[in-house]
Design a protein around this motif. Structure first.
Motif, PDB file in Angstrom:
ATOM      1  N   VAL A  90     -36.629 -16.109  10.376  1.00  0.00           N
ATOM      2  CA  VAL A  90     -35.291 -16.063  10.981  1.00  0.00           C
ATOM      3  C   VAL A  90     -34.311 -15.256  10.140  1.00  0.00           C
ATOM      4  N   ARG A  91     -34.803 -14.612   9.090  1.00  0.00           N
ATOM      5  CA  ARG A  91     -33.945 -13.781   8.244  1.00  0.00           C
ATOM      6  C   ARG A  91     -33.968 -12.330   8.728  1.00  0.00           C
ATOM      7  N   GLY A  92     -33.077 -11.524   8.157  1.00  0.00           N
ATOM      8  CA  GLY A  92     -33.057 -10.107   8.493  1.00  0.00           C
ATOM      9  C   GLY A  92     -31.949  -9.762   9.466  1.00  0.00           C
ATOM     10  N   THR A  93     -31.770  -8.464   9.697  1.00  0.00           N
ATOM     11  CA  THR A  93     -30.639  -7.989  10.494  1.00  0.00           C
ATOM     12  C   THR A  93     -31.029  -7.446  11.865  1.00  0.00           C
ATOM     13  N   GLU A  94     -32.220  -7.763  12.308  1.00  0.00           N
ATOM     14  CA  GLU A  94     -32.584  -7.413  13.688  1.00  0.00           C
ATOM     15  C   GLU A  94     -31.633  -8.138  14.629  1.00  0.00           C
ATOM     16  N   GLY A  95     -31.212  -7.462  15.700  1.00  0.00           N
ATOM     17  CA  GLY A  95     -30.181  -8.021  16.585  1.00  0.00           C
ATOM     18  C   GLY A  95     -30.510  -9.384  17.145  1.00  0.00           C
TER      19      GLY A  95
ATOM     20  N   ASP B  34     -45.635 -32.706  15.575  1.00  0.00           N
ATOM     21  CA  ASP B  34     -46.377 -32.377  16.797  1.00  0.00           C
ATOM     22  C   ASP B  34     -45.549 -31.519  17.756  1.00  0.00           C
ATOM     23  N   LEU B  35     -44.312 -31.284  17.391  1.00  0.00           N
ATOM     24  CA  LEU B  35     -43.401 -30.571  18.293  1.00  0.00           C
ATOM     25  C   LEU B  35     -43.304 -29.094  17.912  1.00  0.00           C
ATOM     26  N   ALA B  36     -43.532 -28.218  18.880  1.00  0.00           N
ATOM     27  CA  ALA B  36     -43.375 -26.780  18.670  1.00  0.00           C
ATOM     28  C   ALA B  36     -41.993 -26.383  19.197  1.00  0.00           C
ATOM     29  N   VAL B  37     -41.101 -26.036  18.289  1.00  0.00           N
ATOM     30  CA  VAL B  37     -39.714 -25.727  18.652  1.00  0.00           C
ATOM     31  C   VAL B  37     -39.520 -24.214  18.688  1.00  0.00           C
ATOM     32  N   LYS B  38     -39.077 -23.721  19.838  1.00  0.00           N
ATOM     33  CA  LYS B  38     -38.798 -22.298  19.989  1.00  0.00           C
ATOM     34  C   LYS B  38     -37.338 -22.043  19.627  1.00  0.00           C
ATOM     35  N   VAL B  39     -37.146 -21.134  18.663  1.00  0.00           N
ATOM     36  CA  VAL B  39     -35.795 -20.844  18.191  1.00  0.00           C
ATOM     37  C   VAL B  39     -35.487 -19.355  18.327  1.00  0.00           C
ATOM     38  N   ALA B  40     -34.192 -19.051  18.341  1.00  0.00           N
ATOM     39  CA  ALA B  40     -33.744 -17.654  18.394  1.00  0.00           C
ATOM     40  C   ALA B  40     -32.463 -17.515  17.591  1.00  0.00           C
ATOM     41  N   VAL B  41     -32.260 -16.322  17.064  1.00  0.00           N
ATOM     42  CA  VAL B  41     -31.059 -16.014  16.284  1.00  0.00           C
ATOM     43  C   VAL B  41     -30.484 -14.703  16.801  1.00  0.00           C
ATOM     44  N   ALA B  42     -29.182 -14.682  17.082  1.00  0.00           N
ATOM     45  CA  ALA B  42     -28.512 -13.455  17.524  1.00  0.00           C
ATOM     46  C   ALA B  42     -27.222 -13.285  16.743  1.00  0.00           C
ATOM     47  N   HIS B  43     -26.904 -12.052  16.384  1.00  0.00           N
ATOM     48  CA  HIS B  43     -25.632 -11.786  15.708  1.00  0.00           C
ATOM     49  C   HIS B  43     -24.946 -10.616  16.385  1.00  0.00           C
ATOM     50  N   GLY B  44     -23.599 -10.736  16.511  1.00  0.00           N
ATOM     51  CA  GLY B  44     -22.833  -9.789  17.317  1.00  0.00           C
ATOM     52  C   GLY B  44     -22.846 -10.275  18.752  1.00  0.00           C
ATOM     53  N   THR B  45     -21.686 -10.317  19.398  1.00  0.00           N
ATOM     54  CA  THR B  45     -21.645 -10.884  20.748  1.00  0.00           C
ATOM     55  C   THR B  45     -22.330  -9.993  21.782  1.00  0.00           C
ATOM     56  N   GLY B  46     -22.529  -8.715  21.455  1.00  0.00           N
ATOM     57  CA  GLY B  46     -23.323  -7.870  22.352  1.00  0.00           C
ATOM     58  C   GLY B  46     -24.752  -8.368  22.419  1.00  0.00           C
ATOM     59  N   ASN B  47     -25.327  -8.724  21.279  1.00  0.00           N
ATOM     60  CA  ASN B  47     -26.674  -9.301  21.263  1.00  0.00           C
ATOM     61  C   ASN B  47     -26.690 -10.691  21.882  1.00  0.00           C
ATOM     62  N   ALA B  48     -25.614 -11.440  21.678  1.00  0.00           N
ATOM     63  CA  ALA B  48     -25.523 -12.768  22.303  1.00  0.00           C
ATOM     64  C   ALA B  48     -25.564 -12.630  23.825  1.00  0.00           C
ATOM     65  N   ARG B  49     -24.858 -11.644  24.336  1.00  0.00           N
ATOM     66  CA  ARG B  49     -24.852 -11.411  25.784  1.00  0.00           C
ATOM     67  C   ARG B  49     -26.265 -11.126  26.296  1.00  0.00           C
ATOM     68  N   LYS B  50     -26.992 -10.260  25.586  1.00  0.00           N
ATOM     69  CA  LYS B  50     -28.364  -9.951  25.990  1.00  0.00           C
ATOM     70  C   LYS B  50     -29.217 -11.212  26.031  1.00  0.00           C
ATOM     71  N   LEU B  51     -29.097 -12.027  24.991  1.00  0.00           N
ATOM     72  CA  LEU B  51     -29.898 -13.245  24.895  1.00  0.00           C
ATOM     73  C   LEU B  51     -29.565 -14.224  26.009  1.00  0.00           C
TER      74      LEU B  51
END
Length: 595
Positions: free
Chosen positions: A449-454, A464-481
């Motif tokens: 989850v590190r790094g500067t990829e959008g 036993d739980l597989a949790v799907k996570v996502a990270v977005a920075h900049g509201t332009g990337n937030a909009r895409k997500l």
């Protein structure tokens, strides 16, 4: 990539075929001047400062958008080029408010620097000047059209990076100005207060709304107990204001400076970050186990929260109800700390030092108060703190390293990485994983989850739980997500979103970085490294292991997500309208939610 051979100022060089002449020149140390240019954000050749002479061309060419080609011969320093650049600069200055000594950008203004470098001694062009009022309608941002040079950087970052689009060019010719539509104040349109427009402005046309005088007044009042707290990202950038290299960690010197400024207590917002992880982590577990609204989305970034309220209100129930770390700490200072030290909350002034202009807006929200008091009274940016230190004549570079005050100055490595994109996610996973499994993690560095990829994605096993996570920075990337989630293309359990590209380390209140340095330095990476270095240096790196966090739950809050914790540390959000129209589909009025 294929390379081409070109000649610049008698130097024969090979450069990638996708380079511009500007990039080619700077790659060999030839600094062609620019004003409007901002790599990958504003490449429009509007200011005409980057003119060069190209053999075979009838006219001078703008190097920032001119592709290189095989055999090209370029001259950057002929008499014709120098005279054209100087004339262009003089024309810009002729319609510019030149009160440089009282300007917030005095000493680090790109226009001022060019005037010095190009030897501008007087302005031969005198005539009509733009006359427009200073826009102070926003709680975070001040806009001064008389200093604007129409470079378009703020327009591009607002529209293309943040996808907010409240700034644009209006009118034509000499009457052209940059601002919101219909001459509205920036506080009366759906601006998210992120301050990225300030960060890219080369002059003083955009700046934060300062609170320095109010803070000095509070410090000088013997009846006020003034407590200051500092966000994680501030320590990674403050040194730049005093000539230290980008990414220098100045935690100890910062604390020493704050004491010398006269604050009664110096606390660390990282403690509030640890507290946030406890509340947010248990909130996530409750949603996962009890069919709560998913994906849960972080609520630490006030710019992102306001973006969601304006543009994606259907996701408001997905937002964590947690207050942001500095608001949590403010609430604790005016309750737990006040009670322990027998101080009336009305006599406590909480000052937050933040890398963020949106925090100024956030501190005024009615939802972020308790028992009739705002959690935080004043917010200063990193730049404002630097001004106070300079005004007090403190020799910052030679200060000793000092520690934060106990108890609310104790924090973990998890708290400090909040300032970098992916940091909140990683801090939460460190705690949630151990709470779920009851076992100590072998490796607490969640590199995925590190790094500067959008937008970053990962699947994390929590027992036993597989949790799907996502990270977005900049509201332009937030909009895409968010659009991917709405369409059903993506599905997650937990999402971190930061309004500013790179997270808080490149927030709208951080030290200015010139376009030239932006072209050669990775600001996000350099400043984030300082935070990850401090994380590694910490004895305790997980929020739930902070002994002072344990102490406050035992003595005051009870347990995470308790009734008292919800009363003090959680909040709610509101849908905000953008631009209602009447029955004739004509513009009516923007919704103003500022005070």
């Amino acid at each position: 990539m294929k390379k081409v051979t070109i000649t610049i100022d008698n130097q024969v060089i090979q450069v990638p075929e996708n380079y511009t002449v500007l990039e080619a020149a700077r790659s060999i140390g030839i600094d062609i001047p620019t004003l409007c240019y901002l790599k990958e954000i504003n490449e429009v050749a509007a200011c005409r400062m980057c003119l060069v002479e190209v053999e075979g061309a009838r006219n001078l060419q703008t190097s920032c958008v001119l592709p290189v080609r095989e055999g090209m011969v370029v001259r950057t320093n002929t008499k014709k080029v120098r005279e054209a650049r100087k004339a262009t600069l003089e024309l810009l200055l002729s319609n510019h408010n030149r009160e440089c000594l009282t300007c917030t950008r005095n000493g680090n203004c790109e226009l001022q620097t060019l005037a010095d470098e190009l030897g501008v001694k007087d302005i031969p062009f005198e005539g009509e000047k733009t006359v427009a009022p200073v826009d102070t309608s926003s709680p975070s941002i001040v806009r001064d059209p008389q200093k604007c040079i129409l470079c378009g950087r703020c327009v591009s970052v607002c529209q293309n990076v943040q996808t907010v689009g409240v700034l644009d060019f209006t009118n034509r010719g000499f009457k052209t100005v940059v601002g919101p539509a219909f001459d509205k104040g920036i506080g009366n349109v759906p601006c998210i207060n992120c301050g990225q427009c300030i960060a890219v402005c080369p002059v003083g046309a955009l700046r934060e709304k300062e609170s320095i005088d109010y803070v000095w007044e509070a410090i000088d009042d013997p009846n006020k107990h003034v407590v200051v707290q500092t966000a994680p990202a501030v320590r990674a950038a403050l040194g730049e204001e005093f000539g230290l290299p980008m990414g220098t960690r100045v935690t100890g010197k910062m604390v020493a400076a704050l004491r010398r400024l006269g604050f009664d207590k110096v606390f660390d917002t990282d403690f509030g970050a640890d507290l946030t992880i406890m509340e947010e982590g248990y909130e996530l577990l409750h949603r996962l186990k009890n069919g709560g609204k998913l994906p849960m989305i972080t609520s630490c970034s006030p710019g992102w929260v306001k973006f969601c309220e304006h543009y994606y209100p259907e996701f408001l129930d997905n937002l964590s109800t947690c207050k942001s770390p500095h608001e949590m700490l403010g609430a604790i200072i005016k309750s737990y700390y006040a009670e322990k030290n027998n101080i009336d909350p009305k006599d406590i002034v909480v000052v937050s030092i933040m890398p963020c202009t949106a925090k100024k807006y956030e501190s005024q929200r009615e939802e972020l108060s308790h028992a009739g008091y705002q959690d935080v009274d004043y917010v200063l940016t990193t730049r404002e703190l630097a001004k106070m230190i300079k005004e007090a004549r403190i020799d910052f570079v030679n200060l000793p390293n000092e520690d934060f005050d106990e108890v609310l100055g104790e924090s973990t490595g998890a708290g400090v990485i909040f300032g970098a994109t992916g940091g909140v996610m990683e801090a939460a996973l460190r705690t949630v994983a151990e709470v779920v499994t009851g076992k100590e993690l072998e490796n607490i560095d969640f590199e995925q989850v590190r790094g500067t990829e959008g937008i970053k994605e990962a699947e994390v096993k929590l027992g036993d739980l597989a949790v799907k996570v996502a990270v977005a920075h900049g509201t332009g990337n937030a909009r895409k997500l968010l659009e991917q989630i709405k369409s059903g293309e993506k599905e997650y359990h937990f999402i971190e979103i930061m309004a500013c590209p790179g997270g808080c380390v490149t927030g709208g209140g951080q030290p200015h970085v010139s376009a030239k340095d932006r072209m050669t330095k990775d600001i996000m990476k350099e400043r984030a490294k300082a935070l990850y270095d401090e994380d590694k240096a910490k004895e305790i790196r997980k929020s739930h292991e902070n002994p002072m966090i344990k102490k406050i739950y035992k003595e005051f809050l009870g347990e995470p997500n308790s009734h008292k914790a919800h009363e003090l540390l959680h909040t709610h959000y509101v849908e905000r309208k953008n631009y209602p129209v009447d029955e004739e589909n004509k513009y009516k009025e923007y919704f103003c939610d500022c005070k």
